[in-house]
Design an enzyme around this catalytic site. Sequence first.
Site, short mmCIF file in Angstrom:
data_model
loop_
_atom_site.label_atom_id
_atom_site.label_comp_id
_atom_site.label_asym_id
_atom_site.label_seq_id
_atom_site.Cartn_x
_atom_site.Cartn_y
_atom_site.Cartn_z
CD GLU A 49 69.82 48.47 16.54
OE1 GLU A 49 70.95 48.75 17.01
OE2 GLU A 49 68.77 48.86 17.06
CD GLU A 60 77.63 53.99 18.69
OE1 GLU A 60 77.32 53.33 19.69
OE2 GLU A 60 76.83 54.21 17.77
#
Length: 265
Positions: A49, A60
């Site tokens: 990824e 995040e």
Amino acid sequence: MSKIAATFSALKAQNKTALVTFITAGDPAPELTVPLMHALVAGGADILELGVPFSDPMAEGPVIQRACERALAHGVGIKDVFGYVAEFRKTNQTTPVVLMGYANPIERIGPEAFIEQSKAVGADGAIVVDYPPEECEAFAAAMRAAELDLIFLLAPTSTEQRIEQVAKVGGGFSYYVSLKGVTGAGNIDTVDVANRLQAIRKHVKLPIGVGFGIRDGATARAVAEVADAVVIGSRIIQEIETAGKDHAVAAVQAFTTTIRTALDA
């Protein structure tokens, strides 16, 4: 069969769990992105990824937020990310690469251009955190038409209706977020994960990867007992931060090797 599907099929035949690893493109320096990708593969990663830097990465935690900030400070954008994939493909044509990020950079260049350029450079799919599966059926269909997989997130709070929609439009694998919260926060309850995956598999026939909170070999091994893939991101970024620019590549390969060894034990 897509490259991602072929990878899962081959691993299943070997009774192995896929190791999916994440780094942010351009972090800690643009020239290290491709060497880091190769280091992850050398360490045993099966699918990469590659994070597209974004100024407001809402899913995040602090670790990947800092990685995005460092990459953006170097001026790295989505066009650079395409360039890294193209460079990686010069010497690795087999390892699937998934572009992971947010809608804004895709909307800026246009979904059609994103699909066209992803295909041209050799990417295999995308995870767009803030594309609701209910609202991007056309984009998912266009991705499928280009033989690219659009991968969706599922969470502990996902409703049965959302799971059914992901089963309808998703490709490659489904990414189960094991924690309520952002990346890198907390510890995984593997019993709870097992129960949730059982419910998800009633609808989703794709392989299921589990991420958010996997930090060591023991946790990775425990998750591998119930999942088709283990996904690690924040912990790898921490290795990069700790090692520093000069030693990041070696540190990432060494860490990835410990996870692969644990999964194969």
